[in-house]
Design an enzyme around this catalytic site. Structure first.
Site, mmCIF file in Angstrom:
data_model
loop_
_atom_site.group_PDB
_atom_site.id
_atom_site.type_symbol
_atom_site.label_atom_id
_atom_site.label_comp_id
_atom_site.label_asym_id
_atom_site.label_seq_id
_atom_site.Cartn_x
_atom_site.Cartn_y
_atom_site.Cartn_z
ATOM 1 N N GLU A 46 78.306 21.205 -106.572
ATOM 2 C CA GLU A 46 79.048 20.857 -107.928
ATOM 3 C C GLU A 46 78.104 21.573 -108.887
ATOM 4 O O GLU A 46 78.829 22.070 -110.063
ATOM 5 C CB GLU A 46 79.106 19.593 -108.072
ATOM 6 C CG GLU A 46 80.231 18.776 -107.358
ATOM 7 C CD GLU A 46 81.686 19.296 -107.537
ATOM 8 O OE1 GLU A 46 81.782 19.785 -108.738
ATOM 9 O OE2 GLU A 46 82.520 19.147 -106.660
ATOM 10 N N TYR A 129 81.221 14.207 -114.835
ATOM 11 C CA TYR A 129 82.120 15.191 -114.149
ATOM 12 C C TYR A 129 81.564 15.089 -112.725
ATOM 13 O O TYR A 129 81.917 14.824 -111.739
ATOM 14 C CB TYR A 129 82.293 16.340 -114.813
ATOM 15 C CG TYR A 129 82.663 17.382 -113.581
ATOM 16 C CD1 TYR A 129 84.103 17.338 -112.994
ATOM 17 C CD2 TYR A 129 81.909 18.369 -112.840
ATOM 18 C CE1 TYR A 129 84.626 18.125 -111.965
ATOM 19 C CE2 TYR A 129 82.530 18.949 -111.863
ATOM 20 C CZ TYR A 129 83.675 19.055 -111.536
ATOM 21 O OH TYR A 129 84.396 19.748 -110.459
ATOM 22 N N ASP A 147 87.199 17.765 -116.177
ATOM 23 C CA ASP A 147 86.800 18.833 -116.594
ATOM 24 C C ASP A 147 87.692 19.793 -116.965
ATOM 25 O O ASP A 147 88.831 19.293 -117.341
ATOM 26 C CB ASP A 147 86.027 19.836 -115.223
ATOM 27 C CG ASP A 147 86.872 20.453 -114.465
ATOM 28 O OD1 ASP A 147 88.072 19.775 -114.366
ATOM 29 O OD2 ASP A 147 86.460 21.192 -113.702
#
Ligand code: SF4
Length: 347
Positions: A46, A129, A147
């Site tokens: 991520e 997020y 996002d």
């Protein structure tokens, strides 16, 4: 008027989330981090792919995971080595934060990656997020990982003119996302990521291939280019930097940046030299480089010190490190300086 204002009693939009899941089951991209639910690997992925396209970052991700396969190995590594493995990905503060967060996991959580959203949020460099993505993918959490992909897809599907530059955009689109949230939020979050990057792209979306095209209001109204709405443009700042590439017999001088302003902990050339060294100046190269909200103009003077005593005196009087082309491979430089070194070596 935004969609949620118009629809206080929002009817059932769950079928959208389920359509997206069925599409994802057939079309999910075959990516290495899709084979695992290891929170450490999902976290690294991520962070790596926050500002980097999948095809550009995949090799970096694989190399990083190969060298630092678990949180313990990462926490015990030297910071400069972590920065080295981040080379090519840019935004090096992410690497510094990853390293610190790994140490937090060891020190505060006994080496076991936390599973609760609120705990994951406490890790250095982890925002809402990323925390939502990790909890949903690895621990069955029910929070949408909102996002830019969410902003774009949802504003188009609902023809919603909520301004995405508004400070409440994250909260607003999180609420909007709950209207279509299916049971498997982990897959849903990944499906939105794939849909946003492969189909509902910022420009020229492939609406003909989109699983939501029968329901998409912007598509049916032929108003796709009007969404998402963004009014505020962040102004870029112009900055001028000056460096001296001071070298002799293939060796050159560098220092490690300390300040938080830009490129923290990366290596750079000296930015000040005594006047006497100016006489060795062989010319100046100017390069332009863009960072987020910053336009840099960088002047690099080529100082070839042909006098041994002057070279020795300069090194002795200053705190610079001496390196050569081979040695510079072991260090991380900002992209424009890295390019300068590479190009010089190829001459
Ligand atoms: S139909 Fe087009 S605009 Fe609407 S969500 Fe799909 S790709 Fe995006």
């Amino acid at each position: 008027m935004t969609f949620l204002d118009k629809n206080n009693k929002a009817s059932d939009f769950l079928h959208l989330g389920n359509k997206l899941l069925s599409w994802y089951k057939k079309n999910a991209r075959d990516l290495p981090f899709r084979q695992t639910k290891d929170p450490y690997k999902i976290w690294i992925c991520e962070i790596v792919f926050q500002q980097t396209r999948i095809n550009q970052g995949l090799n970096h991700y694989n190399n990083f995971i190969q060298r630092f396969p678990d949180v313990q190995t990462l926490a015990e590594a030297e910071e400069n080595e972590v920065l080295l493995y981040w080379k090519g990905l840019g935004y090096y503060s992410r690497a510094i934060n990853i390293h610190k967060a790994a140490q937090q996991v060891i020190n505060d959580y006994g080496g076991v990656f936390p599973s609760r959203y609120e705990e994951i949020l406490k890790l250095k460099g982890v925002g809402k997020y990323t925390a939502a993505a990790i909890t949903s993918i690895c621990f069955g959490g029910k929070i949408p990982a909102v996002d830019g992909n969410f902003y774009r897809v949802l504003s188009r599907v609902f023809a919603d003119d909520f301004d995405i530059s508004n400070s409440r955009a994250f909260a607003y689109f999180s609420e909007l996302a709950t209207l279509i949230l299916p049971g498997n939020v982990g897959d849903f979050n990944q499906a939105m990521m794939d849909l946003g990057s492969e189909i509902c792209k910022p420009k020229n979306p492939l609406c003909g291939e989109c699983p939501l095209n029968e329901d998409c209001l912007a598509f049916s109204l032929n108003k796709i280019s009007e969404f998402p709405v963004k009014t505020k443009k962040v102004k870029s700042e112009n900055l001028h930097l000056k460096y001296y590439f001071v070298h002799r017999n293939g060796q050159f001088l560098i220092q490690q940046r300390k300040d938080d302003f830009i490129w923290k902990k990366l290596f750079e050339f000296p930015s000040i030299i005594p006047e006497e060294l100016e006489s060795f100046n062989k010319g100046v190269k100017t390069v332009n480089h863009k960072l987020t909200h910053k336009n840099l103009t960088i002047e690099i003077s080529n100082i070839e010190v042909t006098s041994e005593p002057a070279w020795k005196q300069f090194i002795a009087q200053n705190q610079y490190l001496v390196t050569d082309f081979e040695g510079s491979h072991e260090k991380s430089f900002p992209k424009p300086l890295e390019n300068y070194i590479q190009n010089r070596n190829q001459k």
